[in-house]
Design a protein around this motif. Structure first.
Motif, PDB file in Angstrom:
ATOM      1  N   ARG A 232       0.874  -1.183   0.048  1.00  0.00           N
ATOM      2  CA  ARG A 232      -0.184  -0.049   0.009  1.00  0.00           C
ATOM      3  C   ARG A 232       0.847   1.196   0.109  1.00  0.00           C
ATOM      4  O   ARG A 232       1.922   1.073   0.467  1.00  0.00           O
ATOM      5  CB  ARG A 232      -0.816   0.072   1.243  1.00  0.00           C
ATOM      6  N   GLY A 233       0.364   2.213  -0.644  1.00  0.00           N
ATOM      7  CA  GLY A 233       1.229   3.591  -0.816  1.00  0.00           C
ATOM      8  C   GLY A 233       2.436   3.667  -1.546  1.00  0.00           C
ATOM      9  O   GLY A 233       3.208   4.471  -1.636  1.00  0.00           O
ATOM     10  N   GLY A 234       2.374   2.445  -2.606  1.00  0.00           N
ATOM     11  CA  GLY A 234       3.520   2.480  -3.651  1.00  0.00           C
ATOM     12  C   GLY A 234       3.131   3.497  -4.939  1.00  0.00           C
ATOM     13  O   GLY A 234       1.972   4.017  -4.871  1.00  0.00           O
ATOM     14  N   ARG A 235       3.544   3.160  -5.829  1.00  0.00           N
ATOM     15  CA  ARG A 235       3.287   3.858  -7.299  1.00  0.00           C
ATOM     16  C   ARG A 235       2.099   3.077  -8.065  1.00  0.00           C
ATOM     17  O   ARG A 235       1.806   3.662  -9.070  1.00  0.00           O
ATOM     18  CB  ARG A 235       4.571   4.158  -7.973  1.00  0.00           C
ATOM     19  N   ASP A 236       1.645   2.010  -7.605  1.00  0.00           N
ATOM     20  CA  ASP A 236       0.736   1.286  -8.453  1.00  0.00           C
ATOM     21  C   ASP A 236      -0.705   1.543  -7.875  1.00  0.00           C
ATOM     22  O   ASP A 236      -0.902   1.313  -6.760  1.00  0.00           O
ATOM     23  CB  ASP A 236       1.118  -0.280  -8.403  1.00  0.00           C
ATOM     24  N   PRO A 237      -1.566   2.377  -8.556  1.00  0.00           N
ATOM     25  CA  PRO A 237      -2.809   2.627  -8.086  1.00  0.00           C
ATOM     26  C   PRO A 237      -3.888   1.607  -8.167  1.00  0.00           C
ATOM     27  O   PRO A 237      -5.076   1.770  -7.770  1.00  0.00           O
ATOM     28  CB  PRO A 237      -3.149   3.909  -8.770  1.00  0.00           C
ATOM     29  N   SER A 238      -3.467   0.378  -8.719  1.00  0.00           N
ATOM     30  CA  SER A 238      -4.490  -0.752  -9.022  1.00  0.00           C
ATOM     31  C   SER A 238      -5.124  -1.073  -7.679  1.00  0.00           C
ATOM     32  O   SER A 238      -4.647  -1.155  -6.785  1.00  0.00           O
ATOM     33  CB  SER A 238      -3.784  -1.782  -9.815  1.00  0.00           C
ATOM     34  N   SER A 239      -6.452  -1.439  -7.916  1.00  0.00           N
ATOM     35  CA  SER A 239      -7.326  -1.834  -6.713  1.00  0.00           C
ATOM     36  C   SER A 239      -7.190  -3.164  -6.620  1.00  0.00           C
ATOM     37  O   SER A 239      -6.774  -3.989  -7.394  1.00  0.00           O
ATOM     38  CB  SER A 239      -8.733  -1.288  -6.826  1.00  0.00           C
ATOM     39  N   ASP A 240      -7.613  -3.566  -5.300  1.00  0.00           N
ATOM     40  CA  ASP A 240      -7.523  -5.210  -5.181  1.00  0.00           C
ATOM     41  C   ASP A 240      -8.487  -5.914  -6.144  1.00  0.00           C
ATOM     42  O   ASP A 240      -8.110  -7.053  -6.485  1.00  0.00           O
ATOM     43  CB  ASP A 240      -8.062  -5.666  -3.632  1.00  0.00           C
ATOM     44  N   ALA A 257     -10.145 -17.501  -4.409  1.00  0.00           N
ATOM     45  CA  ALA A 257     -10.675 -17.312  -2.763  1.00  0.00           C
ATOM     46  C   ALA A 257     -10.756 -15.893  -2.626  1.00  0.00           C
ATOM     47  O   ALA A 257     -11.140 -15.396  -1.360  1.00  0.00           O
ATOM     48  CB  ALA A 257      -9.729 -18.051  -1.873  1.00  0.00           C
ATOM     49  N   GLY A 258     -10.347 -15.128  -3.425  1.00  0.00           N
ATOM     50  CA  GLY A 258     -10.278 -13.670  -3.202  1.00  0.00           C
ATOM     51  C   GLY A 258      -9.239 -13.259  -2.209  1.00  0.00           C
ATOM     52  O   GLY A 258      -9.665 -12.235  -1.502  1.00  0.00           O
ATOM     53  N   LYS A 259      -8.236 -13.881  -2.102  1.00  0.00           N
ATOM     54  CA  LYS A 259      -7.010 -13.639  -1.004  1.00  0.00           C
ATOM     55  C   LYS A 259      -5.991 -12.740  -1.622  1.00  0.00           C
ATOM     56  O   LYS A 259      -5.373 -13.041  -2.096  1.00  0.00           O
ATOM     57  CB  LYS A 259      -6.702 -14.980  -0.589  1.00  0.00           C
ATOM     58  N   VAL A 260      -6.391 -11.383  -1.114  1.00  0.00           N
ATOM     59  CA  VAL A 260      -5.305 -10.360  -1.411  1.00  0.00           C
ATOM     60  C   VAL A 260      -5.110  -9.309  -0.286  1.00  0.00           C
ATOM     61  O   VAL A 260      -6.249  -9.133   0.352  1.00  0.00           O
ATOM     62  CB  VAL A 260      -5.508  -9.369  -2.845  1.00  0.00           C
ATOM     63  N   ILE A 261      -4.051  -9.093   0.179  1.00  0.00           N
ATOM     64  CA  ILE A 261      -3.974  -8.169   1.406  1.00  0.00           C
ATOM     65  C   ILE A 261      -2.838  -7.190   0.834  1.00  0.00           C
ATOM     66  O   ILE A 261      -1.710  -7.454   0.264  1.00  0.00           O
ATOM     67  CB  ILE A 261      -3.355  -8.952   2.613  1.00  0.00           C
ATOM     68  N   GLY A 262      -3.285  -5.752   1.337  1.00  0.00           N
ATOM     69  CA  GLY A 262      -2.113  -4.898   0.972  1.00  0.00           C
ATOM     70  C   GLY A 262      -1.812  -4.406   2.563  1.00  0.00           C
ATOM     71  O   GLY A 262      -2.515  -4.287   3.397  1.00  0.00           O
TER      72      GLY A 262
END
Length: 295
Positions: A232-240, A257-262
């Motif tokens: 989070r807070g990097g240069r990539d603005p892509s959403s989960d 499983a929709g398992k993504v964490i920022g």
């Protein structure tokens, strides 16, 4: 005209160096060491605050955003894209910098400015964190406080390592640095991302290369990650949601499983005093659904 550009730049930098030396000399001398310190590297800034030496700081680099008070200090630029003028113009009497600060030309000018520069080695394991603490404390003349802090942080890290070692069925984690334009930039081995994954008890899903690089859809599907970790807070603005919609990610266990964490970039990749806590949080995301032993 091009023949004169290097000379003009040398004169400019020479003037900045002279001004920096005058500013440092004008600062009141104290028996307990330098009082106008520039710190370069977010993890080092965290250590300085943990040692209680923040009153000596006059400026920091862009990655030094924790604690919040640090972000209020003047910003001399990004750790790998510094200008000597920016660093030296604040008149430091000491610079403490993380290994790899630069670019090399800027680092060379800074180190030749006649101001003490302490370069702290970087790394992505528990020992490198303890080394950072001790060496930073030594630069500030606070070795005893450094040993005390290293003891506390070391105990936390040992507990995290013990917890990770006790996990029999380790899950696979894919660290994505970027998914912009549909291109997947992932972490291989010998990176801070791989280090935090291991400390959390996971397995880095990408192997066969070191560092960060663009990987193919086929490689991601074959890696079969159980969790996608993002910064989070990097240069990539892509959403989960955009990450999970990527065809390669959608075909993995994590995608299904929709398992993504920022997580905050400095928090998980800085390898400083908070790393054990970050490892515990990542471990919870990985294994929070696993019953505790004996249940």
């Amino acid at each position: 005209m091009a023949l004169f550009a290097p000379l003009s730049r040398r004169r400019l930098i020479g003037g900045v160096i002279a001004a920096a030396a005058l500013a440092a000399a004008a600062a009141p001398a104290r028996a307990d060491g330098p009082q106008r310190v520039v710190v370069i590297g977010g993890s080092l800034t965290e250590i300085v605050y943990a040692l209680g030496e923040e009153d000596r700081l006059i400026a920091r680099d862009t990655t030094s955003v924790f604690p919040e008070a640090a972000a209020k200090l003047p910003d001399v630029g990004y750790i790998r894209q510094l200008s000597p003028e920016g660093v030296l113009s604040v008149g430091p009497d000491m610079i403490v910098a993380l290994e790899g600060f630069g670019p090399p030309e800027a680092a060379s000018v800074i180190q030749q400015a006649g101001i003490p520069v302490t370069v702290i080695p970087d790394g992505y394991d528990s020992q490198s964190i303890l080394d950072k603490i001790r060496l930073t404390a030594k630069a500030f003349g606070r070795e005893e406080a450094g040993e005390e802090l290293a003891g506390k942080v070391g105990a936390d890290l040992a507990a995290a390592e013990a917890a990770a070692a006790g996990i029999a069925d380790k899950r696979r984690v894919l660290f994505l640095l970027s998914v912009q334009g549909g291109r997947l930039m992932a972490s291989g081995g010998n990176t801070h991302a791989a280090g935090i994954i291991a400390l959390a008890g996971g397995v880095n899903a990408m192997s066969g290369f070191d560092g960060y690089k663009e990987v193919s859809n086929e490689a991601v599907i074959e890696a079969a990650p159980d969790l996608i970790l993002r910064m989070r807070g990097g240069r990539d603005p892509s959403s989960d949601a955009e990450v999970l919609a990527h065809p390669a990610i959608a075909a993995t266990p994590a995608g299904k499983a929709g398992k993504v964490i920022g997580m905050d970039g400095l928090y998980i990749l800085g390898f400083g005093p908070r790393t054990a806590q970050a490892a515990r949080e990542l471990g919870e995301a990985l294994y929070g659904d696993v019953p505790a032993a004996g249940n």
